[in-house]
Design an enzyme around this catalytic site. Structure first.
Site, PDB file in Angstrom:
ATOM      1  N   TYR A 236       0.830  -1.211   0.000  1.00 31.94           N
ATOM      2  CA  TYR A 236       0.000   0.000   0.000  1.00 31.94           C
ATOM      3  C   TYR A 236       0.866   1.263   0.000  1.00 31.94           C
ATOM      4  CZ  TYR A 236      -4.751  -1.770   0.794  1.00 31.94           C
ATOM      5  OH  TYR A 236      -5.982  -2.341   0.663  1.00 31.94           O
TER       6      TYR A 236
ATOM      7  N   LYS B   2       2.386 -15.320   3.018  1.00 28.53           N
ATOM      8  CA  LYS B   2       2.667 -16.097   1.800  1.00 28.53           C
ATOM      9  C   LYS B   2       4.169 -16.371   1.810  1.00 28.53           C
ATOM     10  CE  LYS B   2       1.497 -17.896  -2.215  1.00 28.53           C
ATOM     11  NZ  LYS B   2       0.625 -19.096  -2.359  1.00 28.53           N
TER      12      LYS B   2
ATOM     13  N   ASP C 267      -3.607 -18.186   0.677  1.00 26.01           N
ATOM     14  CA  ASP C 267      -4.551 -18.907  -0.197  1.00 26.01           C
ATOM     15  C   ASP C 267      -5.330 -19.949   0.611  1.00 26.01           C
ATOM     16  OD1 ASP C 267      -2.091 -20.197   0.113  1.00 26.01           O
ATOM     17  OD2 ASP C 267      -1.984 -20.917  -1.965  1.00 26.01           O
TER      18      ASP C 267
ATOM     19  N   ASP D 153      -6.953  -6.736   3.869  1.00 26.80           N
ATOM     20  CA  ASP D 153      -8.005  -6.023   3.121  1.00 26.80           C
ATOM     21  C   ASP D 153      -8.921  -7.050   2.449  1.00 26.80           C
ATOM     22  OD1 ASP D 153      -9.347  -3.845   1.823  1.00 26.80           O
ATOM     23  OD2 ASP D 153      -8.229  -4.330   0.008  1.00 26.80           O
TER      24      ASP D 153
ATOM     25  N   ASP E 123     -12.979  -8.530   3.711  1.00 31.13           N
ATOM     26  CA  ASP E 123     -14.171  -8.437   2.845  1.00 31.13           C
ATOM     27  C   ASP E 123     -14.802  -9.823   2.721  1.00 31.13           C
ATOM     28  OD1 ASP E 123     -13.908  -5.712   2.290  1.00 31.13           O
ATOM     29  OD2 ASP E 123     -14.367  -5.993   0.158  1.00 31.13           O
TER      30      ASP E 123
HETATM   31  C1  IPM Z   1     -10.627  -0.752   3.431  1.00 29.22           C
HETATM   32  C2  IPM Z   1     -10.745  -0.147   2.054  1.00 29.22           C
HETATM   33  C3  IPM Z   1      -9.531   0.708   1.768  1.00 29.22           C
HETATM   34  C4  IPM Z   1      -8.306  -0.188   1.807  1.00 29.22           C
HETATM   35  C5  IPM Z   1      -9.589   1.491   0.442  1.00 29.22           C
HETATM   36  C6  IPM Z   1     -10.828   2.351   0.351  1.00 29.22           C
HETATM   37  C7  IPM Z   1      -8.350   2.290   0.203  1.00 29.22           C
HETATM   38  O1  IPM Z   1     -10.932  -1.134   1.103  1.00 29.22           O
HETATM   39  O2  IPM Z   1     -10.507   0.012   4.402  1.00 29.22           O
HETATM   40  O3  IPM Z   1     -10.647  -1.984   3.536  1.00 29.22           O
HETATM   41  O4  IPM Z   1      -7.968  -0.830   0.805  1.00 29.22           O
HETATM   42  O5  IPM Z   1      -7.674  -0.252   2.860  1.00 29.22           O
HETATM   43 MG    MG Z   2     -11.170  -3.066   1.896  1.00 29.24          MG
END
Ligand code: IPM
Ligand code: MG
Length: 372
Positions: A152, A199, A231, A255, A259
């Protein structure tokens, strides 16, 4: 007379609200309202200020993180953030100024290296997930995602002819150490299990990560430590989520995994997060700005409300107040109320609420709890 509960000493706190973009504006209103209500009911003095960030800030000032916002952020006691992003930039890879830069910069500037993402599973939402209830039941995971390092923040390059691009993935040992310590400490207060995800079979950064976590693990012999490749972790998370307690991982892996894990909780609209480190803590839903439903009173405000609960708990140490908010959310769900994203075929039509109606329900429930 209003019943005012004062089990904790009254607190004076300056809270900065940064609604950000899209649905961030409408959900943050409810995270803020719950904080106001808690202050009123428990006799705390919360003073609110507001600032802009992201697309909203680019439109107003040309800068996704104006200096004024950063100044206010640094001098506040806690920040409640909404969401960031706009479709306009998603479809324009050439845009040099992007909303997300604001979020990344504030994370870096405030030294928010640890992002805590609890996967809080409300029993009432077992059917809202695309996964089987019997797989999900009893899941309780706390992610520690490293937030100020990794690919990042590494150097980015694009060749002059535009045909080559690179992002440098890098970590310093101290960056791994400090978040690992936080994760091990948390594991101690939970079920005593920690899974570090990397990884290391391919990446040198992951080999440094694993080596460092192994070193720190020696200081926590009471915590059962496991190392897993990303993975495999992505697969295990949906196969048997119950096996995880604390999950410790790097920025990019975290990240993606969180999700994925949001599906365990039924919807992205349910997950809150706390980013902590050197200074002011930053509390935000994990969902995005969802411009497709913005301004339509459709977004789920519960992640913002639960982010406010995390602020009370982690930021201010107000455990009772935080529990009150979380229980009010559970109770509202138990009463059958849903926003669109967490409704299923068994939800009565009149129980499918808009953002504002759901926010009001939770506020009412908190008030009822205190007045009981
Ligand atoms: C999160 C989001 C952010 C990230 C984006 C919006 C930059 O996806 O907070 O998970 O990737 O960290
Ligand atoms: Mg995110």
């Amino acid at each position: 007379m209003r019943h005012t509960k004062q089990t904790d000493l009254p607190m004076n706190k300056n809270i900065l609200i940064i609604p950000g973009d899209g649905i961030g504006q409408e959900v943050t209103k409810w995270g803020t309202a719950i904080l106001e209500k808690i202050a009123e009911l428990h006799g705390h003095n919360f003073v609110f200020d507001e600032a802009i960030m992201g697309h909203t800030a680019i439109e107003a000032t040309g800068n996704p993180l104006p200096d004024e916002t950063l100044e206010k952020a640094k001098t506040s006691d806690a920040i409640l953030f909404g969401a960031i992003g706009h479709a306009k930039y998603d479809n324009d890879p050439s845009a040099k100024v992007r909303p997300e830069q604001g979020l990344l910069k504030i994370r870096k500037e405030l030294g928010l290296y640890a992002n805590l993402r609890p996967i809080l599973l409300f029993d009432e939402l077992l059917d809202a997930s695309s996964l089987k209830p019997e797989v999900l039941r009893g899941t309780d995971i706390l992610f520690f995602r490293e937030l100020t390092g990794d690919v990042y923040f590494g150097e980015k390059n694009r060749s002059a002819d535009g045909n080559f691009a690179s992002d440098l993935m890098n970590y310093n040992r101290f960056e791994v150490e400090r978040i690992a310590v936080k994760a091990f400490e948390a594991a101690r207060t939970r079920r005593g299990k920690l899974c570090s995800v990397d990884k290391a079979n391919v990446l040198e950064t992951s080999r440094l990560w694993r080596e460092t976590v192994q070193e720190i693990a020696k200081k926590y012999p009471d915590v059962e430590t496991e190392h897993m490749f990303i993975d495999n972790a992505a697969m295990q998370l949906v196969k048997n989520p119950r096996k995880f307690d604390v999950v410790l991982t790097a920025n990019l892996f975290g990240d993606i995994l969180t999700d994925e894990a949001s599906q365990i909780a039924g919807s992205m609209g349910m997950l809150a997060s706390a980013s902590v480190g050197d200074g002011t803590g930053f509390y935000e839903p994990i969902h995005g700005s969802a411009h497709d439903i913005a301004g339509q009173n459709k977004a789920n405000p519960l992640a913002s409300i639960l982010s406010a609960a995390l602020m009370l708990d982690i930021g201010f140490g107000l455990k009772e107040e935080a529990g009150l908010v979380t229980n009010a959310v559970a109770e509202t769900l138990k009463a059958g109320f849903r926003t669109m994203d967490i409704a299923d075929t068994s939800t009565a039509k009149e129980n499918i609420l808009g953002t504002n109606e759901m926010g009001i329900k939770v506020l009412e429930t908190v008030t009822e709890f205190v007045n009981q």
